[in-house]
Design a protein around this motif. Structure first.
Motif: not given
Length: 166
Positions: A85-101
């Motif tokens: 859930s923190w990935i969704l909360f912290a990352c504002t862009k889809r690309a950021e969420r993918i990189v973080f995951f």
């Protein structure tokens, strides 16, 4: 905040009094509004929807399975759900969420634990150990043992001093 949403949104919607289907819908509405409360950004809305879907799925069928497994696995499940859930909360862009995951799971790397990951893990190992002990029932069990063996009752202040000594 949780009690406010319960008292002013969930209960007026009917809460759990109008059957399971309505309860699941009410949970979804509350969590969508919780995401919006954090901000109108897509990441906060996704975060609210994510928790709403998780809680709706738990209410519908996952909870029956969860109560049958040992507590340690339930805690791991909770940790995994919250961490994602923190990935969704912290990352504002889809690309950021993918990189973080990908970084979180090691996807796309030859080795899951590279040199930098190992350095960070060992650097934070004492903090990780403290968090593990704090999140596990050890502290409560230690307190109970001390309480039973003690002639006098322990106060909250003495317990705080005990934990601060670590």
């Amino acid at each position: 905040m949780g009690s406010w949403f319960r008292d002013y949104v969930y209960i007026p919607l009917g809460g759990s009094r109008k059957g399971t289907v309505r309860q699941i819908i009410n949970i979804g509405i509350v969590w969508l509004l919780t995401g919006l409360w954090h901000g109108a950004s897509v990441n906060f809305i996704l975060w609210g929807i994510y928790f709403g879907v998780i809680l709706m799925a738990e209410k519908a069928f996952i909870l029956k399975w969860l109560v049958k497994i040992p507590k340690v696995f339930r805690r791991c499940y909770s940790y995994l759900i919250v961490t994602i859930s923190w990935i969704l909360f912290a990352c504002t862009k889809r690309a950021e969420r993918i990189v973080f995951f990908k970084a979180l799971t090691g996807i796309g790397k030859k080795f899951v634990c590279d040199r930098e990951s190992m350095y960070l893990m060992f650097s934070y190992l004492p903090l990780i150990a403290i968090c593990f002990v704090a999140a596990a029932p050890f502290g409560k069990n230690i307190y109970s043992i001390i309480q039973k063996r003690s002639e006098t009752r322990l106060t909250n202040a003495s317990v705080a001093c005990f934990w601060c000594s670590f």
